[in-house]
Design a protein around this motif. Structure first.
Motif, PDB file in Angstrom:
ATOM      1  N   LEU A  28     -81.031 -17.896  68.080  1.00  0.00           N
ATOM      2  CA  LEU A  28     -79.738 -18.553  68.330  1.00  0.00           C
ATOM      3  C   LEU A  28     -79.895 -19.977  68.832  1.00  0.00           C
ATOM      4  O   LEU A  28     -78.901 -20.645  69.119  1.00  0.00           O
ATOM      5  CB  LEU A  28     -78.956 -17.751  69.376  1.00  0.00           C
ATOM      6  N   GLY A  29     -81.126 -20.441  68.979  1.00  0.00           N
ATOM      7  CA  GLY A  29     -81.286 -21.781  69.552  1.00  0.00           C
ATOM      8  C   GLY A  29     -82.026 -22.733  68.627  1.00  0.00           C
ATOM      9  O   GLY A  29     -82.390 -23.823  69.031  1.00  0.00           O
ATOM     10  N   SER A  30     -82.239 -22.332  67.383  1.00  0.00           N
ATOM     11  CA  SER A  30     -83.038 -23.164  66.468  1.00  0.00           C
ATOM     12  C   SER A  30     -82.127 -23.956  65.541  1.00  0.00           C
ATOM     13  O   SER A  30     -81.027 -23.510  65.212  1.00  0.00           O
ATOM     14  CB  SER A  30     -83.951 -22.262  65.635  1.00  0.00           C
ATOM     15  N   MET A  31     -82.622 -25.122  65.109  1.00  0.00           N
ATOM     16  CA  MET A  31     -81.863 -25.896  64.121  1.00  0.00           C
ATOM     17  C   MET A  31     -82.394 -25.649  62.717  1.00  0.00           C
ATOM     18  O   MET A  31     -82.009 -26.320  61.770  1.00  0.00           O
ATOM     19  CB  MET A  31     -81.920 -27.373  64.471  1.00  0.00           C
ATOM     20  N   CYS A  32     -83.309 -24.687  62.602  1.00  0.00           N
ATOM     21  CA  CYS A  32     -83.788 -24.300  61.271  1.00  0.00           C
ATOM     22  C   CYS A  32     -83.195 -22.949  60.920  1.00  0.00           C
ATOM     23  O   CYS A  32     -82.689 -22.233  61.791  1.00  0.00           O
ATOM     24  CB  CYS A  32     -85.302 -24.235  61.256  1.00  0.00           C
ATOM     25  N   THR A  33     -83.267 -22.597  59.656  1.00  0.00           N
ATOM     26  CA  THR A  33     -82.667 -21.345  59.201  1.00  0.00           C
ATOM     27  C   THR A  33     -83.451 -20.827  58.001  1.00  0.00           C
ATOM     28  O   THR A  33     -84.428 -21.451  57.577  1.00  0.00           O
ATOM     29  CB  THR A  33     -81.175 -21.575  58.855  1.00  0.00           C
ATOM     30  N   LYS A  34     -83.014 -19.696  57.482  1.00  0.00           N
ATOM     31  CA  LYS A  34     -83.687 -19.149  56.294  1.00  0.00           C
ATOM     32  C   LYS A  34     -83.417 -20.113  55.128  1.00  0.00           C
ATOM     33  O   LYS A  34     -82.251 -20.384  54.823  1.00  0.00           O
ATOM     34  CB  LYS A  34     -83.101 -17.777  55.982  1.00  0.00           C
ATOM     35  N   PRO A  35     -84.462 -20.627  54.497  1.00  0.00           N
ATOM     36  CA  PRO A  35     -84.217 -21.564  53.399  1.00  0.00           C
ATOM     37  C   PRO A  35     -83.466 -20.891  52.248  1.00  0.00           C
ATOM     38  O   PRO A  35     -83.512 -19.665  52.099  1.00  0.00           O
ATOM     39  CB  PRO A  35     -85.623 -21.974  52.953  1.00  0.00           C
ATOM     40  N   GLY A 238     -79.689 -28.616  55.608  1.00  0.00           N
ATOM     41  CA  GLY A 238     -79.802 -28.813  54.161  1.00  0.00           C
ATOM     42  C   GLY A 238     -80.342 -27.590  53.443  1.00  0.00           C
ATOM     43  O   GLY A 238     -80.355 -27.534  52.214  1.00  0.00           O
ATOM     44  N   LEU A 239     -80.837 -26.606  54.237  1.00  0.00           N
ATOM     45  CA  LEU A 239     -81.343 -25.332  53.710  1.00  0.00           C
ATOM     46  C   LEU A 239     -82.629 -25.435  52.881  1.00  0.00           C
ATOM     47  O   LEU A 239     -82.952 -24.549  52.091  1.00  0.00           O
ATOM     48  CB  LEU A 239     -80.252 -24.611  52.886  1.00  0.00           C
ATOM     49  N   ALA A 240     -83.347 -26.530  53.050  1.00  0.00           N
ATOM     50  CA  ALA A 240     -84.654 -26.659  52.391  1.00  0.00           C
ATOM     51  C   ALA A 240     -85.708 -26.025  53.308  1.00  0.00           C
ATOM     52  O   ALA A 240     -85.502 -25.929  54.517  1.00  0.00           O
ATOM     53  CB  ALA A 240     -84.971 -28.127  52.164  1.00  0.00           C
TER      54      ALA A 240
END
Ligand SMILES: Cc1ncc(COP(=O)(O)O)c(C=O)c1O
Length: 387
Positions: A28-35, A238-240
């Motif tokens: 819940l604290g990351s600025m990355c996600t599943k690409p 951007g989901l990359a």
């Protein structure tokens, strides 16, 4: 001791199983996600590419030029120069390197930059490496830079300023500096303006009006005359897949401040900090952007904003208070002992982070977060606070 292929893969699987998974909704604290899923195939296709030697990978280099142009298009710039690099840290360091080199070319011995206290810690790395001087204006009640202070500071003839850095989507709270006004000041005084939109760059252009606060200025891109460079990371909203950070300059004229001679390569000059660099981020960003288009990103941002408001509603029901009304898909919940709460949450499997500029827990509503995760999190937070 060597292993056969099966042994290697089985061993690696065990390590990988120790990692958290985005889809479990606990990050819940990351600025990355599943690409985006297409990037798996693209990564395989561009697996061995090296943009450090672009003459050998002409197609991948062409893709990079196209990606920079595509990003320029939604940042109101038809003629940008830039690169897809390792992340926002490298992008910000690259911008500061440009600023320092411009200042040196003018014959200055030191480089002074105005930037907010809310700036990402990558600027601290740049300061240390390049011996920069930073001026931190006070923050307004909205946690943005005080423009009046900047104006007075610049107009005081004793002060020479090389650049201003402003943030479009600050890491802790998602706030956007009043970049329109800052750009006017920078233009009048011929000062370089860099915008760190590492996070906000793939959010603000796709934010529906219904999520925008009244009397809040969301302008941040090259449509503002003084903006010379923008950090914008495809590997965040951007989901990359990682690594895909981005630095865009207003035009090619900035390249000369970055180029060093690279005699043994196919291109005799190199402007990026990193030499050998993968084309996977470039190709994936190209693919995801082509696939999603403006409509796709709008839908993703709207879902994240919807969840942001849902979290705030839920949190309020349990007596928690947000620090500010949400600007982007980041929520800060006031907490007197944020570190303690954060560590307790971790013990029960919820990973939030904390703010430095205010006593608060920080939650980033990335695309992998669903409403059921929000429900579970708020209940866990509430029970921690009761005990
Ligand atoms: C505003 C901002 N700038 C820069 C960065 C650094 O990005 P990276 O971690 O990709 O180097 C971050 C990371 O969260 C950020 O929020």
């Amino acid at each position: 001791m060597t292993m056969n292929e099966k042994e290697v893969l089985d061993a690696l699987k065990k390590y990988r199983e120790m990692d958290l998974k985005y889809e479990d909704g606990r990050i819940l604290g990351s600025m990355c996600t599943k690409p985006h899923p297409i990037s798996r195939k693209i990564s395989e296709m561009f697996f061995e590419t090296n943009l450090g030697d672009p003459g050998l990978f002409k197609g991948t280099k062409k893709l990079e030029n196209e990606v920079i142009q595509m990003m320029g298009n939604f940042l109101n710039n038809n003629n940008p120069f830039g690169c897809i690099i390792s992340g926002g840290t490298e992008a910000n360091i690259t911008a500061m390197r440009t600023i320092k080199n411009i200042s040196r070319k003018k014959g200055n011995k030191s480089t002074t930059v105005i930037l907010p206290e809310t700036a990402h810690f990558s600027f601290e790395k740049a300061r240390e490496m390049m011996d920069l001087q930073y001026i931190n204006p006070p923050l307004t009640n909205y946690y943005t830079m005080d423009v009046k202070y900047i104006k007075d500071y610049i107009e005081d003839s004793k002060n020479r300023i090389d650049a201003i850095v402003s943030i479009a989507g600050c890491t802790e709270l998602g706030t956007i500096d009043n970049i329109k006004e800052i750009s006017k000041l920078a233009e009048e005084n011929n000062i370089y303006l860099h915008v760190d939109a590492a996070f906000g760059g793939f959010v603000i252009p796709f934010l529906e009006d219904k999520y925008k606060l009244d009397n809040y200025n969301y302008e941040f891109d090259f449509s503002l005359n003084a903006v010379s460079s923008i950090t914008i990371d495809p590997h965040k909203m951007g989901l990359a897949p990682i690594p895909a950070g981005g630095i865009l300059f207003r035009d090619i004229s900035f390249k000369k401040y970055l180029d060093v001679e690279a005699p043994y390569l196919t291109d005799t000059h190199q402007s990026t900090l990193i030499g050998t660099r993968t084309g996977i981020g470039v190709a994936s960003t190209w693919g995801v952007m082509k696939l999603l288009g403006e409509e796709g990103y709008k839908n993703i941002v709207s879902e994240c904003m919807d969840n942001t408001y849902y979290l705030i509603k839920k949190a309020k029901e349990y007596g928690f208070k947000p620090v500010i009304d949400p600007i982007l898909n980041i929520v800060a919940l006031r907490d007197e002992t944020p570190l303690k709460t954060c560590l307790k949450l971790r013990e029960v499997g919820w990973y939030v982070s904390i703010c430095k500029c205010v006593g608060a827990l920080r939650i980033v509503l990335m695309p992998h977060i669903q409403k059921e995760h929000i429900d579970g999190f708020v209940e866990a937070l509430s029970s921690i606070k009761k005990n």
